[in-house]
Design a protein around this motif. Structure first.
Motif, PDB file in Angstrom:
ATOM      1  N   ARG A 186      31.857  33.198  43.436  1.00 38.43           N
ATOM      2  CA  ARG A 186      32.862  34.056  42.676  1.00 38.43           C
ATOM      3  C   ARG A 186      32.810  35.521  43.150  1.00 38.43           C
ATOM      4  O   ARG A 186      33.668  36.017  43.259  1.00 38.43           O
ATOM      5  N   ARG A 187      31.761  36.188  42.783  1.00 36.95           N
ATOM      6  CA  ARG A 187      31.447  37.456  43.210  1.00 36.95           C
ATOM      7  C   ARG A 187      30.765  37.721  44.386  1.00 36.95           C
ATOM      8  O   ARG A 187      29.769  37.930  44.508  1.00 36.95           O
ATOM      9  N   ARG A 188      31.424  38.228  45.506  1.00 34.63           N
ATOM     10  CA  ARG A 188      30.955  38.375  46.582  1.00 34.63           C
ATOM     11  C   ARG A 188      30.934  39.827  47.067  1.00 34.63           C
ATOM     12  O   ARG A 188      31.811  40.566  46.741  1.00 34.63           O
TER      13      ARG A 188
ATOM     14  N   GLY B  93      37.291  39.353  48.960  1.00 34.88           N
ATOM     15  CA  GLY B  93      38.393  38.636  48.145  1.00 34.88           C
ATOM     16  C   GLY B  93      38.905  39.562  46.950  1.00 34.88           C
ATOM     17  O   GLY B  93      38.422  40.851  46.941  1.00 34.88           O
ATOM     18  N   GLY B  94      39.651  38.780  45.997  1.00 31.78           N
ATOM     19  CA  GLY B  94      40.181  39.779  45.027  1.00 31.78           C
ATOM     20  C   GLY B  94      39.234  40.030  43.960  1.00 31.78           C
ATOM     21  O   GLY B  94      39.518  41.065  43.099  1.00 31.78           O
ATOM     22  N   SER B  95      38.142  39.402  43.949  1.00 32.66           N
ATOM     23  CA  SER B  95      37.108  39.625  42.552  1.00 32.66           C
ATOM     24  C   SER B  95      35.766  40.161  43.016  1.00 32.66           C
ATOM     25  O   SER B  95      34.903  40.236  42.281  1.00 32.66           O
ATOM     26  N   GLY B  96      35.730  40.656  44.327  1.00 32.82           N
ATOM     27  CA  GLY B  96      34.600  41.183  44.921  1.00 32.82           C
ATOM     28  C   GLY B  96      34.204  42.585  44.909  1.00 32.82           C
ATOM     29  O   GLY B  96      35.052  43.229  44.124  1.00 32.82           O
ATOM     30  N   ALA B  97      33.432  43.207  45.671  1.00 32.16           N
ATOM     31  CA  ALA B  97      33.136  44.406  45.577  1.00 32.16           C
ATOM     32  C   ALA B  97      32.484  44.751  46.815  1.00 32.16           C
ATOM     33  O   ALA B  97      32.001  44.136  47.599  1.00 32.16           O
TER      34      ALA B  97
ATOM     35  N   ALA C 187      42.624  50.902  53.748  1.00 32.51           N
ATOM     36  CA  ALA C 187      42.088  49.367  53.705  1.00 32.51           C
ATOM     37  C   ALA C 187      42.215  48.631  52.543  1.00 32.51           C
ATOM     38  O   ALA C 187      41.770  47.261  52.560  1.00 32.51           O
ATOM     39  N   GLY C 188      43.012  49.044  51.375  1.00 33.29           N
ATOM     40  CA  GLY C 188      43.129  48.194  50.331  1.00 33.29           C
ATOM     41  C   GLY C 188      41.981  48.299  49.295  1.00 33.29           C
ATOM     42  O   GLY C 188      41.803  47.358  48.527  1.00 33.29           O
TER      43      GLY C 188
ATOM     44  N   GLN D 163      28.984  54.627  47.254  1.00 31.19           N
ATOM     45  CA  GLN D 163      30.180  54.209  46.443  1.00 31.19           C
ATOM     46  C   GLN D 163      30.563  52.869  46.202  1.00 31.19           C
ATOM     47  O   GLN D 163      30.300  51.997  47.032  1.00 31.19           O
ATOM     48  N   LEU D 164      30.975  52.603  45.112  1.00 30.83           N
ATOM     49  CA  LEU D 164      31.283  51.221  44.500  1.00 30.83           C
ATOM     50  C   LEU D 164      33.058  51.150  44.926  1.00 30.83           C
ATOM     51  O   LEU D 164      33.785  51.941  44.240  1.00 30.83           O
ATOM     52  N   LEU D 165      33.444  50.320  45.868  1.00 29.25           N
ATOM     53  CA  LEU D 165      34.898  50.003  45.991  1.00 29.25           C
ATOM     54  C   LEU D 165      35.141  48.759  45.655  1.00 29.25           C
ATOM     55  O   LEU D 165      34.334  47.667  45.496  1.00 29.25           O
ATOM     56  N   GLU D 166      36.406  48.763  45.161  1.00 26.18           N
ATOM     57  CA  GLU D 166      36.997  47.496  44.507  1.00 26.18           C
ATOM     58  C   GLU D 166      38.242  47.303  45.324  1.00 26.18           C
ATOM     59  O   GLU D 166      38.869  48.248  45.472  1.00 26.18           O
ATOM     60  N   PRO D 167      38.657  45.961  45.212  1.00 25.22           N
ATOM     61  CA  PRO D 167      39.955  45.787  45.914  1.00 25.22           C
ATOM     62  C   PRO D 167      41.167  46.387  44.906  1.00 25.22           C
ATOM     63  O   PRO D 167      41.103  46.372  43.743  1.00 25.22           O
TER      64      PRO D 167
END
Ligand code: TRP
Length: 323
Positions: free
Chosen positions: A153-155, A184-188, A297-298, A315-319
């Protein structure tokens, strides 16, 4: 089962590799891929660079990790499957693993097979409950994730070391896009990004007094000689690390000390005295510049951790959510 792509370049078709190197040597200015740095000696020299007094990057990143790993781990949350691009000795990862709540798996991805397996073995002894699934691959090329990680779920992609800076902007963007796809949509994505600073500090970091970085740079030639049967004379080149302001990057070059002819794949390559062979880029970013790049890059910057002198950032990046 996960497919483990073969190590490149050691066992890939050497004809294709020869053509690749020749193509670089026919460009103007001449180029040699940094992939050639990393044979066994190269990986060892790289680890030595990371401990040099002039090379502030590793030390500073570790300092930030030590200071903030608990916060980083909390932001990533429980049950994360951690995928590290270019894992090396996984030294920084340990700080994260020490704080992550029940990580689902750790997937170190690295091109240097022996180094990767050694590091995974050592890590397995120290983290007996962690599921470690090494993948030997060139992370600049698409590779398959182990099946159970692909569905976690959390990749989270972990990409420390400011390695992104070693790619030009076009390739950096496509690498970030690939990370965005992997998580994916729920990762970081947790990424180490080196920041712009006094060019003298930067040039020293890549041209140390002990000459380790010079040896590392020259070793690319040694590797090509051994792997592809070329005859580069290592004594005929000087190491150069130079700041290129309008590209915001350090460039590493090998400069020919004399007119010479190198033989490779049945071809004669003339190299003039003073001619440069470009081997590496190390881009340095402003916070704003990197946020823009990630945005294309989204990915959106959620958190930034820095050392007090603001030399380096994690840095923490999220979709990016589409509004
Ligand atoms: N990414 C790091 C940096 O840009 C490490 C690195 C990559 C490096 N290639 C290098 C360090 C060549 C010294 C020389 O600094």
């Amino acid at each position: 089962m996960a497919k483990h792509p073969s190590i490149v370049p050691a066992v890939s078709g050497s004809d294709a590799l020869t053509q690749d190197v020749l193509a670089g040597l026919k460009k103007s200015p001449k180029e040699l891929s940094p992939v050639w740095f990393y044979d066994e000696l190269g990986s060892f020299l790289f680890d030595s660079i990371c401990e040099l007094p002039e090379y502030y990057i590793t030390r500073t990143e570790l300092q930030i990790m030590r200071e903030h790993a608990a916060e980083m781990a909390a932001s990533l949350g429980p049950d994360a499957a951690l995928i590290e691009f270019g894992s090396g000795t996984s030294m920084k990862t340990r700080l994260l693993l020490d704080h992550l709540e029940m990580p689902r798996a750790y997937v170190p991805v690295d091109i240097a097979r022996e180094h990767l397996l050694d590091a995974a073995g050592t890590l397995a002894r120290d983290y007996p409950h962690l599921r470690i699934i090494p993948v030997c691959a060139d992370f600049t090329q698409p590779f398959d994730l182990p099946a159970n990680v692909a569905v976690a779920r959390r990749r989270v992609v972990y990409f420390p070391g400011s390695t992104l800076g070693n790619f030009d902007n076009v390739h950096a963007r496509s690498l970030l896009k690939r990370m965005r796809e992997i998580v994916g949509g729920s990762g970081a994505v947790l990424i180490g990004i080196d920041l712009r600073k006094d060019p003298r500090v930067l040039e020293r970091a890549y041209d140390d007094a002990a000459g380790v970085t010079a040896e590392f740079n020259l070793n690319a030639l040694r590797h090509v000689n051994r792997e592809l049967g070329a005859d580069f004379d290592l004594d005929a080149f000087d190491h150069l690390a130079t700041w290129v302001e309008n590209q915001s990057r350090i460039e590493m070059h090998l400069v020919s000390r004399r007119d010479q002819v190198v033989h490779l794949g049945g071809e004669n390559i003339a190299i003039a005295r003073g001619e440069h062979l470009r081997t590496e880029y190390c881009h340095k970013y402003t916070l704003e510049g990197f946020a823009n790049l990630a945005g294309t890059a989204g990915l959106a910057v959620q958190r930034v951790w820095m050392d007090p002198q603001e030399r380096f950032s994690i840095q923490l990046l999220e979709p990016r959510r589409i509004q």
